[in-house]
Enzyme design. Structure first.
Site, PDB file in Angstrom:
ATOM      1  N   ARG A  99       0.866  -1.171  -0.012  1.00 26.35           N
ATOM      2  CA  ARG A  99      -0.002   0.106  -0.045  1.00 26.35           C
ATOM      3  C   ARG A  99       0.893   1.264   0.050  1.00 26.35           C
ATOM      4  NH1 ARG A  99      -3.400  -2.368  -1.864  1.00 26.35           N
ATOM      5  NH2 ARG A  99      -5.667  -2.945  -0.852  1.00 26.35           N
ATOM      6  N   HIS A 117      -1.208   0.658 -10.143  1.00 25.73           N
ATOM      7  CA  HIS A 117      -1.886  -0.439  -9.349  1.00 25.73           C
ATOM      8  C   HIS A 117      -2.084  -1.629 -10.216  1.00 25.73           C
ATOM      9  CE1 HIS A 117      -3.806  -0.830  -5.417  1.00 25.73           C
ATOM     10  NE2 HIS A 117      -3.442  -1.844  -5.751  1.00 25.73           N
ATOM     11  N   GLU A 174      -3.292   7.716  -4.177  1.00 22.99           N
ATOM     12  CA  GLU A 174      -3.679   7.202  -5.347  1.00 22.99           C
ATOM     13  C   GLU A 174      -5.324   7.924  -5.737  1.00 22.99           C
ATOM     14  OE1 GLU A 174      -2.329   2.884  -4.683  1.00 22.99           O
ATOM     15  OE2 GLU A 174      -3.998   2.891  -6.085  1.00 22.99           O
TER      16      GLU A 174
HETATM   17  C1  DGY Z   1      -5.714  -5.604  -3.291  1.00 29.71           C
HETATM   18  O1  DGY Z   1      -6.904  -6.353  -3.686  1.00 29.71           O
HETATM   19  O2  DGY Z   1      -5.849  -5.207  -2.021  1.00 29.71           O
HETATM   20  C2  DGY Z   1      -4.956  -5.026  -4.439  1.00 29.71           C
HETATM   21  O3  DGY Z   1      -4.306  -4.098  -3.950  1.00 29.71           O
HETATM   22  C3  DGY Z   1      -5.309  -5.032  -5.632  1.00 29.71           C
HETATM   23  O4  DGY Z   1      -4.537  -4.988  -6.816  1.00 29.71           O
END
Ligand code: DGY
Length: 317
Positions: free
Chosen positions: A236, A283, A265
């Protein structure tokens, strides 16, 4: 029939399954819904099927009092205030497991790209900068025999480690606790955060965003790394302080970075955009047809189980 709001289109496999059990509204808008839009469209719904870009907190839940379940189309759930959901007896689920290998693949892509300067080389070749190979041309870092430090050795971190071993890398990791099963499987070793920083050639961030991990990679952390180190983040964004990463890359504290996730983001820090030694991915961790379809089926199975009065398989609260 109970009503389900799907806040953004997901693969049809999931929608079909949902339609067998509920009256389903899929947002037609080709963008993230605002909180206000979720509240308006979610009136009378029992389930909100949400994206990781939807912020779900107590205030929003109070404004949609019929909602009894939030089914997140993601493994991460830092977009949902779990405590607020628990207090309101709202069930929350996620989609673990089905995106493990897919996200690990992208992590390796970023490690290879940042270490071997693939995207940078691509830009150079396209702009006419390739005037012939020579002994000191665009030298990167080889992975064979190097140390990969994994920050957050969960399912995805382990899948990254398995792949990295095939490239001849040694594995160390930092979690709150050592994991003896992983140590045996991966010939891996738990280290302190300090040792991870100072002895890794490549650091892969695979941790969830929590109050412990937020901002863990700041200027002080980058300053303790090896000057040739590569840092990759597919966890993240807010785990890294982006301005500090830009400083570290500009000042040569580390050699390169590869990012799939960002502090704010979808905005990307302009200082990172201006740097050649950072690979920027929008992402894409789980972005394969196979994975997104599997996530759609999984989120739908959680919803259908809940609507049938059963325990959803991936319940968080
Ligand atoms: C999630 O599912 O948490 C991922 O970051 C998506 O790519």
């Amino acid at each position: 029939m109970k009503k389900v709001l799907v806040t953004r289109r997901i693969p049809e496999e999931g929608i079909e399954l949902l339609r067998s059990a509920a009256e389903v509204t899929v947002s037609e808008l080709d963008r993230d819904l605002s909180g206000q839009e979720i509240v308006e469209m979610g009136q009378g719904c029992t389930v909100l099927l949400t994206m990781l870009s939807n912020r779900i907190d107590g205030e929003l839940l109070d404004a949609v009092p019929t909602v009894r379940m939030v089914a997140n189309y993601a493994v991460g759930y830092d977009n949902i205030d779990l405590e607020a959901a628990r207090r309101r007896s709202v069930v929350v689920t996620n989609t673990p497991g089905v995106l493990t290998e897919t996200t690990a693949e992208l992590t390796l892509a970023l490690i290879l790209d940042a270490a071997r300067r693939v995207s940078e080389g691509d830009r150079l070749a396209r702009s006419g900068g390739f005037t012939g190979i020579h002994p000191l041309f665009m030298l990167g870092m080889g992975l064979d025999g190097k140390t990969l430090g994994i920050y957050g050795l969960g399912r995805i971190g382990r899948a990254v480690a398995r792949r990295a071993r095939a490239f001849g890398m040694h594995i160390i990791y930092h979690n709150r606790h050592a994991n003896s099963e992983a140590d045996a499987e991966l010939d891996a070793r738990w280290v302190s955060f300090d040792e991870l920083l100072s002895t890794s050639d490549v650091i892969s961030i695979n941790a969830p965003l929590t109050r412990h991990t937020r901002g863990a990679f700041d200027l002080a952390a980058f300053g303790r790394m090896r000057p040739g180190a590569v840092v990759v983040n597919t966890g993240r964004g807010p785990i890294i302080v982006e301005d500090d990463l830009a400083d570290a890359l500009e000042r040569g504290f580390i050699a390169a970075a590869g990012l799939d996730v960002y502090q704010d983001e979808p905005a990307i820090n302009p200082r990172l955009l201006a740097l050649d030694n950072v690979v920027l991915c929008p992402h894409l961790g789980s972005a394969t047809r196979e994975c997104r379809a599997a996530m759609a089926v999984m989120v739908a199975q959680n919803v259908t189980a809940f609507l049938a009065g059963e325990e959803p398989p991936n319940r968080l609260v």
